[in-house]
Write a protein that holds these residues in place. Structure first.
Motif, PDB file in Angstrom:
ATOM      1  N   ASP A 205       0.817  -1.221   0.000  1.00  0.00           N
ATOM      2  CA  ASP A 205       0.000   0.000   0.000  1.00  0.00           C
ATOM      3  C   ASP A 205       0.849   1.268   0.000  1.00  0.00           C
ATOM      4  O   ASP A 205       0.458   2.302   0.538  1.00  0.00           O
ATOM      5  CB  ASP A 205      -0.946   0.029   1.209  1.00  0.00           C
ATOM      6  CG  ASP A 205      -1.889  -1.166   1.225  1.00  0.00           C
ATOM      7  OD1 ASP A 205      -2.292  -1.596   0.138  1.00  0.00           O
ATOM      8  OD2 ASP A 205      -2.206  -1.652   2.319  1.00  0.00           O
ATOM      9  N   ARG A 206       2.018   1.189  -0.594  1.00  0.00           N
ATOM     10  CA  ARG A 206       2.913   2.350  -0.629  1.00  0.00           C
ATOM     11  C   ARG A 206       3.528   2.458  -2.014  1.00  0.00           C
ATOM     12  O   ARG A 206       4.239   1.552  -2.453  1.00  0.00           O
ATOM     13  CB  ARG A 206       3.996   2.200   0.435  1.00  0.00           C
ATOM     14  CG  ARG A 206       5.065   3.291   0.422  1.00  0.00           C
ATOM     15  CD  ARG A 206       6.038   3.110   1.573  1.00  0.00           C
ATOM     16  NE  ARG A 206       7.201   3.959   1.429  1.00  0.00           N
ATOM     17  CZ  ARG A 206       8.355   3.559   0.903  1.00  0.00           C
ATOM     18  NH1 ARG A 206       8.497   2.323   0.481  1.00  0.00           N
ATOM     19  NH2 ARG A 206       9.365   4.395   0.807  1.00  0.00           N
ATOM     20  N   GLU A 210       6.684   7.341  -1.922  1.00  0.00           N
ATOM     21  CA  GLU A 210       5.743   7.758  -0.889  1.00  0.00           C
ATOM     22  C   GLU A 210       6.323   7.491   0.498  1.00  0.00           C
ATOM     23  O   GLU A 210       7.094   6.554   0.692  1.00  0.00           O
ATOM     24  CB  GLU A 210       4.408   7.010  -1.048  1.00  0.00           C
ATOM     25  CG  GLU A 210       3.623   7.399  -2.275  1.00  0.00           C
ATOM     26  CD  GLU A 210       2.278   6.685  -2.319  1.00  0.00           C
ATOM     27  OE1 GLU A 210       1.968   5.939  -1.373  1.00  0.00           O
ATOM     28  OE2 GLU A 210       1.549   6.882  -3.313  1.00  0.00           O
ATOM     29  N   PHE A 212       6.600   6.304   4.475  1.00  0.00           N
ATOM     30  CA  PHE A 212       6.111   5.161   5.227  1.00  0.00           C
ATOM     31  C   PHE A 212       4.972   5.598   6.146  1.00  0.00           C
ATOM     32  O   PHE A 212       5.012   6.678   6.738  1.00  0.00           O
ATOM     33  CB  PHE A 212       7.227   4.546   6.081  1.00  0.00           C
ATOM     34  CG  PHE A 212       8.291   3.855   5.280  1.00  0.00           C
ATOM     35  CD1 PHE A 212       8.039   2.615   4.706  1.00  0.00           C
ATOM     36  CD2 PHE A 212       9.535   4.436   5.101  1.00  0.00           C
ATOM     37  CE1 PHE A 212       9.023   1.975   3.969  1.00  0.00           C
ATOM     38  CE2 PHE A 212      10.518   3.796   4.361  1.00  0.00           C
ATOM     39  CZ  PHE A 212      10.259   2.562   3.787  1.00  0.00           C
ATOM     40  N   GLY A 213       3.963   4.735   6.270  1.00  0.00           N
ATOM     41  CA  GLY A 213       2.902   4.984   7.224  1.00  0.00           C
ATOM     42  C   GLY A 213       3.322   4.553   8.616  1.00  0.00           C
ATOM     43  O   GLY A 213       4.364   3.919   8.812  1.00  0.00           O
ATOM     44  N   MET A 214       2.505   4.873   9.605  1.00  0.00           N
ATOM     45  CA  MET A 214       2.832   4.528  10.987  1.00  0.00           C
ATOM     46  C   MET A 214       2.925   3.020  11.183  1.00  0.00           C
ATOM     47  O   MET A 214       3.790   2.534  11.917  1.00  0.00           O
ATOM     48  CB  MET A 214       1.785   5.123  11.934  1.00  0.00           C
ATOM     49  CG  MET A 214       1.896   6.625  12.119  1.00  0.00           C
ATOM     50  SD  MET A 214       3.527   7.136  12.737  1.00  0.00           S
ATOM     51  CE  MET A 214       3.579   6.291  14.313  1.00  0.00           C
ATOM     52  N   GLN A 215       2.036   2.256  10.537  1.00  0.00           N
ATOM     53  CA  GLN A 215       2.073   0.807  10.692  1.00  0.00           C
ATOM     54  C   GLN A 215       3.383   0.244  10.162  1.00  0.00           C
ATOM     55  O   GLN A 215       3.999  -0.634  10.782  1.00  0.00           O
ATOM     56  CB  GLN A 215       0.884   0.176   9.962  1.00  0.00           C
ATOM     57  CG  GLN A 215       0.648  -1.295  10.280  1.00  0.00           C
ATOM     58  CD  GLN A 215       0.199  -1.500  11.721  1.00  0.00           C
ATOM     59  OE1 GLN A 215      -0.364  -0.608  12.338  1.00  0.00           O
ATOM     60  NE2 GLN A 215       0.468  -2.675  12.262  1.00  0.00           N
ATOM     61  N   GLN A 216       3.840   0.747   9.029  1.00  0.00           N
ATOM     62  CA  GLN A 216       5.109   0.292   8.461  1.00  0.00           C
ATOM     63  C   GLN A 216       6.280   0.719   9.341  1.00  0.00           C
ATOM     64  O   GLN A 216       7.268  -0.009   9.479  1.00  0.00           O
ATOM     65  CB  GLN A 216       5.264   0.850   7.047  1.00  0.00           C
ATOM     66  CG  GLN A 216       4.248   0.273   6.062  1.00  0.00           C
ATOM     67  CD  GLN A 216       4.089   1.140   4.836  1.00  0.00           C
ATOM     68  OE1 GLN A 216       4.228   2.366   4.899  1.00  0.00           O
ATOM     69  NE2 GLN A 216       3.777   0.527   3.702  1.00  0.00           N
ATOM     70  N   ARG A 217       6.152   1.872   9.947  1.00  0.00           N
ATOM     71  CA  ARG A 217       7.211   2.351  10.833  1.00  0.00           C
ATOM     72  C   ARG A 217       7.332   1.467  12.072  1.00  0.00           C
ATOM     73  O   ARG A 217       8.432   1.086  12.476  1.00  0.00           O
ATOM     74  CB  ARG A 217       6.905   3.797  11.241  1.00  0.00           C
ATOM     75  CG  ARG A 217       7.961   4.430  12.107  1.00  0.00           C
ATOM     76  CD  ARG A 217       7.596   5.874  12.377  1.00  0.00           C
ATOM     77  NE  ARG A 217       8.591   6.529  13.200  1.00  0.00           N
ATOM     78  CZ  ARG A 217       8.525   7.801  13.590  1.00  0.00           C
ATOM     79  NH1 ARG A 217       7.506   8.538  13.203  1.00  0.00           N
ATOM     80  NH2 ARG A 217       9.468   8.318  14.343  1.00  0.00           N
ATOM     81  N   HIS A 256      13.245   7.856   8.405  1.00  0.00           N
ATOM     82  CA  HIS A 256      12.839   8.215   9.761  1.00  0.00           C
ATOM     83  C   HIS A 256      14.010   8.781  10.543  1.00  0.00           C
ATOM     84  O   HIS A 256      15.170   8.620  10.174  1.00  0.00           O
ATOM     85  CB  HIS A 256      12.301   6.982  10.498  1.00  0.00           C
ATOM     86  CG  HIS A 256      11.185   6.294   9.781  1.00  0.00           C
ATOM     87  ND1 HIS A 256      10.033   6.938   9.397  1.00  0.00           N
ATOM     88  CD2 HIS A 256      11.060   5.008   9.374  1.00  0.00           C
ATOM     89  CE1 HIS A 256       9.238   6.081   8.784  1.00  0.00           C
ATOM     90  NE2 HIS A 256       9.833   4.910   8.750  1.00  0.00           N
TER      91      HIS A 256
END
Length: 270
Positions: A205-206, A210, A212-217, A256
């Motif tokens: 989903d990326r 793009e 990284f979302g919080m879940q991926q982080r 990050h």
């Protein structure tokens, strides 16, 4: 209501005949009321593992249960003893599915129950003989890939952050117990599947470029903790595998603030 002392007496004498009841027993023994007072103990005095409970309780149990079926032991202590006898006397093929079923039941999520669940998984794994490991390590790997490694996805909205981090640390400990039982021919394909799992989730989903979302982080933080534990236990044996995950880590480090990962590792013993 669970009559823990009575169950303890039964398990001590006929544990091998209880396999049809293992799913129900596991669900009962891992309910919050029977694990809370031990799992909530201060970190300086962690809850005793099921194997240690078994080693330390045989003499006291025989004397206390001879008259009252459990004496003055707390429900949580008695539950730990029952779990110890089950993991000692039931084959892993009979225990694993009931244990996995407890994880997937989210009707009444409890940090204490999940902490004890992964302690039991680690204890069952630790007891496996090499021939038994060869039979069951793929089932355990499937459980980690499909469930435990996605713990935040499954329970992130149900537990607070402190509980999530404590349970993730327990998941890492349990998985390390599995890895320590593997020979080289088993470990390499297992690790490659684990690495592929986290790489695939990182890209899901990326789109290209793009963020990284919080879940991926959070997944990256968890995988970093897992890699650190494997490196600490396997040492030189793990060195040849670093090339498989360097790109993954570098991508996340660039995306990050590195201090977040450093702080997470420090909090979890890194």
């Amino acid at each position: 209501e669970v009559r823990a002392p009575a169950v303890l007496v039964v398990v001590r004498h006929i544990a091998r005949f209880l396999s049809p009841y293992a799913p129900r027993l596991m669900a009962l023994l891992l309910q919050p009321a029977l694990v809370k007072d031990e799992s909530a103990a201060p970190s300086a005095a962690p809850a005793t593992s099921a194997s240690a409970q078994l080693a330390n309780s045989s003499s006291s149990t025989s004397s206390s249960t001879s008259t009252t079926g459990g004496g003055g032991a707390s429900p949580a202590a008695t539950s730990s003893r029952i779990l110890a006898y089950l993991t000692e006397n039931l084959e892993p093929r009979l225990l694993l599915d009931p244990i996995f079923a407890v994880y997937t039941d989210k009707t009444a999520p409890s940090a204490e129950s999940l902490l004890r669940l992964f302690e039991v998984i680690g204890d069952v794994t630790k007891r496996m003989r090499p021939s038994v490991v060869a039979l069951h390590y793929k089932r355990l790997l499937k459980f980690y890939l499909d469930g435990a490694f996605n713990f935040r996805r499954d329970y992130g909205d149900l537990l607070d952050e402190d509980a999530l981090q404590r349970i993730e640390a327990r998941i890492v400990d349990a998985f390390v117990q599995l890895v320590l039982k593997l020979n080289e021919n088993m470990f390499k394909p297992l690790f490659l599947k684990v690495n592929e799992h986290f790489v695939a989730l990182s890209a899901r989903d990326r789109g290209d470029g793009e963020p990284f979302g919080m879940q991926q982080r959070y997944l990256a933080l968890f995988y970093t903790q897992l890699l650190h534990a494997l490196a600490a236990h396997l040492r030189a044996i793990f060195s040849p595998f670093t090339g498989f995950f360097c790109d993954y880590l570098l991508e996340h480090l660039r995306a990050h603030d590195c201090t977040d990962i450093a702080a997470h590792l420090k909090k979890n013993g890194g």
